[in-house]
Enzyme design. Structure first.
Site, PDB file in Angstrom:
ATOM      1  N   GLU A  65     -17.395  -4.378   4.598  1.00 18.27           N
ATOM      2  CA  GLU A  65     -16.195  -5.051   4.687  1.00 18.27           C
ATOM      3  C   GLU A  65     -16.175  -6.271   5.313  1.00 18.27           C
ATOM      4  O   GLU A  65     -14.807  -6.384   4.832  1.00 18.27           O
ATOM      5  CB  GLU A  65     -15.045  -3.971   4.061  1.00 18.27           C
ATOM      6  CG  GLU A  65     -15.376  -2.794   4.145  1.00 18.27           C
ATOM      7  CD  GLU A  65     -15.263  -2.153   2.573  1.00 18.27           C
ATOM      8  OE1 GLU A  65     -14.815  -3.478   2.021  1.00 18.27           O
ATOM      9  OE2 GLU A  65     -16.246  -2.035   2.057  1.00 18.27           O
ATOM     10  N   SER A  68     -17.903  -9.159  -8.549  1.00 21.26           N
ATOM     11  CA  SER A  68     -18.238  -8.073  -9.175  1.00 21.26           C
ATOM     12  C   SER A  68     -17.705  -8.959 -11.113  1.00 21.26           C
ATOM     13  O   SER A  68     -16.815  -9.171 -11.076  1.00 21.26           O
ATOM     14  CB  SER A  68     -17.674  -6.771  -9.535  1.00 21.26           C
ATOM     15  OG  SER A  68     -17.429  -5.929 -10.057  1.00 21.26           O
ATOM     16  N   HIS A 128     -10.276   1.570  -7.998  1.00 20.14           N
ATOM     17  CA  HIS A 128     -10.432   0.334  -6.608  1.00 20.14           C
ATOM     18  C   HIS A 128      -8.553   1.093  -7.365  1.00 20.14           C
ATOM     19  O   HIS A 128      -7.759  -0.277  -6.764  1.00 20.14           O
ATOM     20  CB  HIS A 128     -10.234  -1.078  -7.134  1.00 20.14           C
ATOM     21  CG  HIS A 128     -10.966  -1.916  -5.708  1.00 20.14           C
ATOM     22  ND1 HIS A 128     -11.517  -1.965  -5.461  1.00 20.14           N
ATOM     23  CD2 HIS A 128     -10.109  -2.879  -5.569  1.00 20.14           C
ATOM     24  CE1 HIS A 128     -11.810  -2.766  -3.863  1.00 20.14           C
ATOM     25  NE2 HIS A 128     -10.410  -3.292  -4.470  1.00 20.14           N
ATOM     26  N   ASP A 139      -5.773  -2.255  -1.045  1.00 17.49           N
ATOM     27  CA  ASP A 139      -7.535  -2.767   0.144  1.00 17.49           C
ATOM     28  C   ASP A 139      -8.269  -1.276   1.158  1.00 17.49           C
ATOM     29  O   ASP A 139      -7.197  -0.584   0.612  1.00 17.49           O
ATOM     30  CB  ASP A 139      -6.849  -3.717   1.668  1.00 17.49           C
ATOM     31  CG  ASP A 139      -7.964  -4.207   2.351  1.00 17.49           C
ATOM     32  OD1 ASP A 139      -9.131  -3.865   2.070  1.00 17.49           O
ATOM     33  OD2 ASP A 139      -8.048  -4.634   3.472  1.00 17.49           O
ATOM     34  N   GLY A 140      -9.080  -1.342   1.504  1.00 22.45           N
ATOM     35  CA  GLY A 140     -10.259   0.056   2.414  1.00 22.45           C
ATOM     36  C   GLY A 140     -10.390   0.599   1.409  1.00 22.45           C
ATOM     37  O   GLY A 140     -10.790   2.170   1.369  1.00 22.45           O
ATOM     38  N   ASN A 141     -10.741   0.894   0.047  1.00 25.06           N
ATOM     39  CA  ASN A 141     -11.510   1.276  -1.273  1.00 25.06           C
ATOM     40  C   ASN A 141     -12.646   1.912  -0.226  1.00 25.06           C
ATOM     41  O   ASN A 141     -13.060   2.824  -0.065  1.00 25.06           O
ATOM     42  CB  ASN A 141     -11.336   0.843  -2.449  1.00 25.06           C
ATOM     43  CG  ASN A 141     -10.111   0.679  -3.114  1.00 25.06           C
ATOM     44  OD1 ASN A 141      -9.355   1.709  -3.058  1.00 25.06           O
ATOM     45  ND2 ASN A 141      -9.423  -0.905  -2.814  1.00 25.06           N
ATOM     46  N   GLY A 142     -13.171   0.811   0.009  1.00 27.89           N
ATOM     47  CA  GLY A 142     -14.925   0.858   0.296  1.00 27.89           C
ATOM     48  C   GLY A 142     -15.264   2.074   1.625  1.00 27.89           C
ATOM     49  O   GLY A 142     -15.629   3.757   1.594  1.00 27.89           O
ATOM     50  N   ARG A 143     -14.282   1.844   2.418  1.00 32.09           N
ATOM     51  CA  ARG A 143     -14.415   2.247   3.827  1.00 32.09           C
ATOM     52  C   ARG A 143     -13.472   4.313   3.403  1.00 32.09           C
ATOM     53  O   ARG A 143     -14.294   5.275   3.783  1.00 32.09           O
ATOM     54  CB  ARG A 143     -13.640   2.351   4.502  1.00 32.09           C
ATOM     55  CG  ARG A 143     -14.113   0.155   5.433  1.00 32.09           C
ATOM     56  CD  ARG A 143     -13.018   0.124   6.191  1.00 32.09           C
ATOM     57  NE  ARG A 143     -11.994  -0.638   5.784  1.00 32.09           N
ATOM     58  CZ  ARG A 143     -11.440  -1.311   6.068  1.00 32.09           C
ATOM     59  NH1 ARG A 143     -10.723  -1.280   7.495  1.00 32.09           N
ATOM     60  NH2 ARG A 143     -10.140  -1.954   5.624  1.00 32.09           N
ATOM     61  N   TYR A 187     -25.083  -3.147  -3.335  1.00 37.33           N
ATOM     62  CA  TYR A 187     -23.477  -3.581  -4.151  1.00 37.33           C
ATOM     63  C   TYR A 187     -24.439  -2.990  -5.038  1.00 37.33           C
ATOM     64  O   TYR A 187     -24.189  -3.040  -6.288  1.00 37.33           O
ATOM     65  CB  TYR A 187     -23.734  -4.883  -3.790  1.00 37.33           C
ATOM     66  CG  TYR A 187     -22.728  -4.867  -2.112  1.00 37.33           C
ATOM     67  CD1 TYR A 187     -21.777  -4.412  -2.296  1.00 37.33           C
ATOM     68  CD2 TYR A 187     -22.509  -6.152  -1.076  1.00 37.33           C
ATOM     69  CE1 TYR A 187     -20.662  -4.637  -1.255  1.00 37.33           C
ATOM     70  CE2 TYR A 187     -21.868  -6.452  -0.007  1.00 37.33           C
ATOM     71  CZ  TYR A 187     -20.616  -5.206   0.254  1.00 37.33           C
ATOM     72  OH  TYR A 187     -20.294  -5.325   0.856  1.00 37.33           O
TER      73      TYR A 187
END
Length: 302
Positions: free
Chosen positions: A107, A189, A230, A234-238, A267
Protein backbone atom coordinates in the site's frame (compact mmCIF):
# COMPACT_ATOMS: atom_id res chain seq x y z
CA UNK A 1 13.82 -41.14 -3.44
CA UNK A 2 12.65 -44.07 -1.28
CA UNK A 3 9.44 -45.92 -2.14
CA UNK A 4 7.01 -48.22 -0.38
CA UNK A 5 4.66 -50.89 -1.67
CA UNK A 6 0.86 -50.74 -1.70
CA UNK A 7 0.84 -53.11 1.27
CA UNK A 8 3.21 -50.90 3.25
CA UNK A 9 1.13 -47.82 2.42
CA UNK A 10 -1.99 -49.68 3.52
CA UNK A 11 -0.48 -50.43 6.93
CA UNK A 12 0.85 -46.87 7.28
CA UNK A 13 -2.40 -45.09 6.33
CA UNK A 14 -4.90 -47.64 7.70
CA UNK A 15 -6.82 -48.00 4.44
CA UNK A 16 -7.29 -51.11 2.29
CA UNK A 17 -4.89 -52.29 -0.44
CA UNK A 18 -7.73 -52.14 -2.94
CA UNK A 19 -8.54 -48.53 -2.09
CA UNK A 20 -4.88 -47.55 -2.48
CA UNK A 21 -4.73 -49.18 -5.91
CA UNK A 22 -7.82 -47.22 -6.95
CA UNK A 23 -6.25 -44.00 -5.68
CA UNK A 24 -3.05 -44.78 -7.60
CA UNK A 25 -4.98 -45.49 -10.80
CA UNK A 26 -6.83 -42.17 -10.37
CA UNK A 27 -3.51 -40.39 -9.78
CA UNK A 28 -4.65 -39.13 -6.39
CA UNK A 29 -1.35 -40.15 -4.79
CA UNK A 30 1.45 -37.93 -6.01
CA UNK A 31 4.83 -39.17 -7.24
CA UNK A 32 3.88 -42.82 -7.78
CA UNK A 33 5.68 -45.09 -10.27
CA UNK A 34 3.84 -47.96 -11.99
CA UNK A 35 5.86 -51.09 -12.79
CA UNK A 36 3.66 -53.61 -14.58
CA UNK A 37 0.69 -54.18 -12.27
CA UNK A 38 2.49 -52.88 -9.21
CA UNK A 39 2.74 -49.37 -7.81
CA UNK A 40 5.69 -47.82 -6.00
CA UNK A 41 4.68 -45.01 -3.67
CA UNK A 42 7.09 -42.37 -2.27
CA UNK A 43 7.62 -42.99 1.44
CA UNK A 44 6.94 -39.32 2.18
CA UNK A 45 3.76 -39.23 0.07
CA UNK A 46 0.78 -37.69 1.85
CA UNK A 47 -2.24 -39.81 2.62
CA UNK A 48 -4.95 -38.73 0.15
CA UNK A 49 -7.61 -36.59 1.76
CA UNK A 50 -10.96 -38.27 2.40
CA UNK A 51 -13.24 -37.21 -0.44
CA UNK A 52 -16.05 -36.73 2.05
CA UNK A 53 -14.37 -33.51 3.22
CA UNK A 54 -15.27 -31.96 -0.14
CA UNK A 55 -18.81 -33.36 -0.21
CA UNK A 56 -21.44 -30.65 -0.66
CA UNK A 57 -18.91 -28.24 -2.17
CA UNK A 58 -18.79 -27.18 -5.81
CA UNK A 59 -15.16 -27.80 -6.83
CA UNK A 60 -14.25 -26.83 -10.41
CA UNK A 61 -12.30 -29.60 -12.13
CA UNK A 62 -9.19 -27.46 -12.65
CA UNK A 63 -8.77 -26.96 -8.89
CA UNK A 64 -9.53 -30.47 -7.61
CA UNK A 65 -5.92 -31.66 -7.64
CA UNK A 66 -4.41 -28.63 -5.91
CA UNK A 67 -7.23 -28.42 -3.33
CA UNK A 68 -6.87 -32.15 -2.56
CA UNK A 69 -3.10 -31.68 -2.16
CA UNK A 70 -3.60 -28.73 0.20
CA UNK A 71 -6.17 -30.60 2.29
CA UNK A 72 -3.88 -33.64 2.50
CA UNK A 73 -1.00 -31.49 3.72
CA UNK A 74 -3.26 -29.87 6.30
CA UNK A 75 -4.23 -33.34 7.60
CA UNK A 76 -0.56 -34.33 7.70
CA UNK A 77 0.31 -31.16 9.62
CA UNK A 78 -2.40 -31.82 12.20
CA UNK A 79 -0.93 -35.28 12.85
CA UNK A 80 2.53 -33.94 13.60
CA UNK A 81 3.71 -33.07 17.09
CA UNK A 82 2.15 -30.07 18.79
CA UNK A 83 4.38 -27.00 18.89
CA UNK A 84 5.38 -25.72 22.31
CA UNK A 85 4.09 -22.34 23.43
CA UNK A 86 7.56 -20.87 22.90
CA UNK A 87 7.77 -22.27 19.37
CA UNK A 88 4.32 -20.95 18.52
CA UNK A 89 5.19 -17.49 19.79
CA UNK A 90 8.42 -17.49 17.77
CA UNK A 91 6.58 -18.44 14.58
CA UNK A 92 3.94 -15.78 15.20
CA UNK A 93 6.51 -13.06 15.87
CA UNK A 94 8.41 -13.87 12.67
CA UNK A 95 5.19 -14.04 10.65
CA UNK A 96 3.90 -10.77 12.12
CA UNK A 97 7.04 -8.91 11.07
CA UNK A 98 6.99 -10.20 7.50
CA UNK A 99 3.20 -9.94 7.13
CA UNK A 100 3.14 -6.37 8.46
CA UNK A 101 6.02 -5.31 6.22
CA UNK A 102 4.58 -6.86 3.05
CA UNK A 103 0.97 -5.82 3.57
CA UNK A 104 1.96 -2.22 4.32
CA UNK A 105 4.55 -2.07 1.53
CA UNK A 106 1.93 -3.11 -1.04
CA UNK A 107 0.00 0.00 0.00
CA UNK A 108 3.01 2.34 -0.27
CA UNK A 109 4.62 2.22 3.17
CA UNK A 110 8.34 3.08 2.85
CA UNK A 111 9.71 1.19 5.87
CA UNK A 112 12.01 -1.72 5.07
CA UNK A 113 11.60 -5.18 6.59
CA UNK A 114 14.30 -4.43 9.19
CA UNK A 115 12.80 -1.02 9.98
CA UNK A 116 9.37 -2.61 10.37
CA UNK A 117 10.82 -5.07 12.89
CA UNK A 118 12.35 -2.19 14.87
CA UNK A 119 9.09 -0.20 14.90
CA UNK A 120 7.26 -3.29 16.16
CA UNK A 121 9.74 -3.26 19.06
CA UNK A 122 8.90 0.38 19.80
CA UNK A 123 11.87 2.03 18.09
CA UNK A 124 11.38 5.16 15.96
CA UNK A 125 13.09 5.32 12.57
CA UNK A 126 14.76 8.66 11.81
CA UNK A 127 13.52 10.58 8.75
CA UNK A 128 10.62 8.21 8.11
CA UNK A 129 7.04 9.57 8.15
CA UNK A 130 4.93 9.27 11.28
CA UNK A 131 2.20 7.79 9.08
CA UNK A 132 4.45 4.82 8.21
CA UNK A 133 5.14 4.19 11.89
CA UNK A 134 1.43 4.35 12.79
CA UNK A 135 0.57 1.91 9.98
CA UNK A 136 2.95 -0.65 11.49
CA UNK A 137 1.51 -0.21 14.98
CA UNK A 138 -2.05 -0.36 13.64
CA UNK A 139 -1.38 -3.51 11.62
CA UNK A 140 0.15 -5.22 14.64
CA UNK A 141 -2.86 -4.40 16.82
CA UNK A 142 -5.23 -5.60 14.08
CA UNK A 143 -3.33 -8.90 13.75
CA UNK A 144 -3.43 -9.45 17.51
CA UNK A 145 -7.17 -8.79 17.40
CA UNK A 146 -7.51 -11.38 14.62
CA UNK A 147 -5.59 -13.90 16.73
CA UNK A 148 -8.00 -13.23 19.60
CA UNK A 149 -10.99 -13.77 17.29
CA UNK A 150 -9.44 -17.08 16.16
CA UNK A 151 -8.96 -18.28 19.73
CA UNK A 152 -12.59 -17.42 20.51
CA UNK A 153 -13.83 -18.85 17.19
CA UNK A 154 -15.69 -15.63 16.37
CA UNK A 155 -16.92 -15.80 12.75
CA UNK A 156 -16.38 -13.00 10.26
CA UNK A 157 -19.13 -10.41 10.44
CA UNK A 158 -19.54 -6.76 9.48
CA UNK A 159 -18.86 -5.87 13.11
CA UNK A 160 -15.54 -7.79 13.08
CA UNK A 161 -14.58 -6.23 9.72
CA UNK A 162 -15.19 -2.73 11.06
CA UNK A 163 -13.22 -3.43 14.23
CA UNK A 164 -10.24 -4.72 12.22
CA UNK A 165 -10.40 -1.64 10.02
CA UNK A 166 -10.64 0.62 13.06
CA UNK A 167 -7.33 -0.79 14.33
CA UNK A 168 -5.69 -0.58 10.89
CA UNK A 169 -6.55 3.09 10.33
CA UNK A 170 -5.08 4.39 13.57
CA UNK A 171 -3.81 7.54 11.83
CA UNK A 172 -7.28 8.62 10.61
CA UNK A 173 -9.63 8.67 13.64
CA UNK A 174 -12.68 10.02 11.79
CA UNK A 175 -12.60 7.28 9.13
CA UNK A 176 -11.92 4.27 11.36
CA UNK A 177 -14.46 1.47 11.11
CA UNK A 178 -16.85 3.62 9.07
CA UNK A 179 -18.13 2.80 5.59
CA UNK A 180 -17.18 5.57 3.17
CA UNK A 181 -19.77 8.19 2.23
CA UNK A 182 -18.19 9.48 -0.98
CA UNK A 183 -17.47 7.86 -4.39
CA UNK A 184 -13.85 6.73 -4.93
CA UNK A 185 -11.65 5.50 -7.75
CA UNK A 186 -8.79 3.01 -7.48
CA UNK A 187 -5.65 4.38 -9.10
CA UNK A 188 -4.51 2.29 -12.06
CA UNK A 189 -7.73 0.26 -12.19
CA UNK A 190 -10.66 0.45 -14.61
CA UNK A 191 -12.95 -0.95 -11.92
CA UNK A 192 -15.27 1.60 -10.33
CA UNK A 193 -16.08 0.68 -6.69
CA UNK A 194 -19.67 0.62 -5.45
CA UNK A 195 -21.46 3.90 -4.93
CA UNK A 196 -21.56 4.89 -1.23
CA UNK A 197 -25.28 4.18 -0.78
CA UNK A 198 -24.73 0.62 -2.10
CA UNK A 199 -21.80 -0.25 0.18
CA UNK A 200 -23.86 -1.45 3.21
CA UNK A 201 -26.17 -3.47 0.92
CA UNK A 202 -23.33 -5.11 -1.01
CA UNK A 203 -21.35 -5.85 2.16
CA UNK A 204 -24.39 -7.56 3.69
CA UNK A 205 -24.85 -9.62 0.51
CA UNK A 206 -21.14 -10.53 0.45
CA UNK A 207 -21.36 -12.02 3.94
CA UNK A 208 -24.11 -14.40 2.78
CA UNK A 209 -22.51 -15.81 -0.40
CA UNK A 210 -19.87 -18.34 -1.48
CA UNK A 211 -20.57 -20.95 1.22
CA UNK A 212 -20.41 -24.04 -1.01
CA UNK A 213 -16.89 -23.47 -2.31
CA UNK A 214 -13.60 -24.87 -1.11
CA UNK A 215 -12.04 -22.49 1.42
CA UNK A 216 -9.27 -21.31 -0.94
CA UNK A 217 -11.66 -20.45 -3.76
CA UNK A 218 -14.12 -18.87 -1.34
CA UNK A 219 -11.43 -16.62 0.15
CA UNK A 220 -10.09 -15.62 -3.26
CA UNK A 221 -13.54 -14.57 -4.44
CA UNK A 222 -14.39 -12.92 -1.12
CA UNK A 223 -11.16 -10.94 -1.20
CA UNK A 224 -11.70 -9.70 -4.76
CA UNK A 225 -15.35 -8.82 -4.10
CA UNK A 226 -14.40 -7.02 -0.88
CA UNK A 227 -11.83 -4.93 -2.75
CA UNK A 228 -14.32 -4.31 -5.57
CA UNK A 229 -16.83 -2.89 -3.10
CA UNK A 230 -14.00 -0.91 -1.46
CA UNK A 231 -16.13 -0.22 1.62
CA UNK A 232 -13.73 2.13 3.41
CA UNK A 233 -12.06 5.34 2.36
CA UNK A 234 -8.63 3.78 3.01
CA UNK A 235 -7.13 0.60 4.44
CA UNK A 236 -9.20 -1.83 2.35
CA UNK A 237 -6.25 -3.92 1.15
CA UNK A 238 -4.73 -4.42 4.59
CA UNK A 239 -8.14 -5.18 6.08
CA UNK A 240 -8.91 -7.66 3.29
CA UNK A 241 -5.68 -9.58 3.77
CA UNK A 242 -6.26 -9.78 7.53
CA UNK A 243 -9.77 -11.12 6.90
CA UNK A 244 -8.33 -13.90 4.71
CA UNK A 245 -6.02 -14.95 7.51
CA UNK A 246 -8.78 -14.79 10.10
CA UNK A 247 -10.80 -17.33 8.11
CA UNK A 248 -7.79 -19.51 7.29
CA UNK A 249 -6.68 -19.80 10.91
CA UNK A 250 -10.21 -20.49 12.11
CA UNK A 251 -10.32 -23.42 9.67
CA UNK A 252 -7.03 -24.83 10.97
CA UNK A 253 -4.73 -23.52 8.22
CA UNK A 254 -1.65 -21.38 8.80
CA UNK A 255 -1.91 -17.70 7.77
CA UNK A 256 -0.50 -16.63 4.40
CA UNK A 257 1.62 -13.64 3.49
CA UNK A 258 1.08 -11.91 0.12
CA UNK A 259 4.57 -10.68 -0.76
CA UNK A 260 5.38 -7.11 -1.80
CA UNK A 261 7.62 -8.60 -4.51
CA UNK A 262 4.52 -10.33 -5.94
CA UNK A 263 2.43 -7.15 -6.08
CA UNK A 264 2.37 -7.09 -9.91
CA UNK A 265 0.95 -10.64 -9.99
CA UNK A 266 -1.44 -9.68 -7.17
CA UNK A 267 -2.77 -6.66 -9.06
CA UNK A 268 -3.14 -8.72 -12.24
CA UNK A 269 -5.40 -11.10 -10.33
CA UNK A 270 -7.80 -8.25 -9.57
CA UNK A 271 -7.65 -6.91 -13.12
CA UNK A 272 -8.47 -10.31 -14.62
CA UNK A 273 -11.39 -10.73 -12.23
CA UNK A 274 -12.86 -7.28 -12.75
CA UNK A 275 -12.35 -7.18 -16.53
CA UNK A 276 -13.03 -10.82 -17.47
CA UNK A 277 -14.79 -12.25 -14.39
CA UNK A 278 -11.91 -14.74 -14.13
CA UNK A 279 -11.02 -15.69 -10.56
CA UNK A 280 -8.46 -18.37 -11.51
CA UNK A 281 -5.34 -16.23 -11.08
CA UNK A 282 -6.20 -15.24 -7.51
CA UNK A 283 -7.30 -18.77 -6.59
CA UNK A 284 -4.01 -20.23 -7.84
CA UNK A 285 -1.98 -17.48 -6.18
CA UNK A 286 -3.55 -18.10 -2.78
CA UNK A 287 -3.21 -21.86 -3.25
CA UNK A 288 0.49 -21.42 -4.04
CA UNK A 289 0.98 -19.35 -0.89
CA UNK A 290 -0.89 -21.91 1.21
CA UNK A 291 1.19 -24.82 -0.11
CA UNK A 292 4.34 -22.82 0.60
CA UNK A 293 3.28 -22.25 4.21
CA UNK A 294 2.20 -25.87 4.75
CA UNK A 295 5.43 -27.20 3.22
CA UNK A 296 7.44 -24.91 5.50
CA UNK A 297 5.72 -26.16 8.65
CA UNK A 298 5.91 -29.81 7.55
CA UNK A 299 9.64 -29.51 6.77
CA UNK A 300 10.31 -28.17 10.26
CA UNK A 301 8.10 -30.69 12.07
CA UNK A 302 9.48 -33.65 10.17
Amino acid sequence: MEYMSVKEASLKWHISDRRIRVLCSERKIFGIIKEGKNYRIPVDALKPVDGRTLRGKDIPREYKEIFARIDAKKVELQKRRVLTQGELERFREEFLIEFTYNSNAIEGNTLTLQETALVLEGITIDRKPLKDHLEVVGHKEAFLYVMDMVSKQVPISEKVIKEIHSLILVDRPHDRGVYRQIPVRIMGSTQIPAQPFLVPIQMEELMMRLNKMHLIERLARFHMEFERIHPFIDGNGRTGRLLMNLELMQQGFPPINVKFTDRKRYYECFADYHEHNNASKMIIMLADYMEEELDGYLTILR
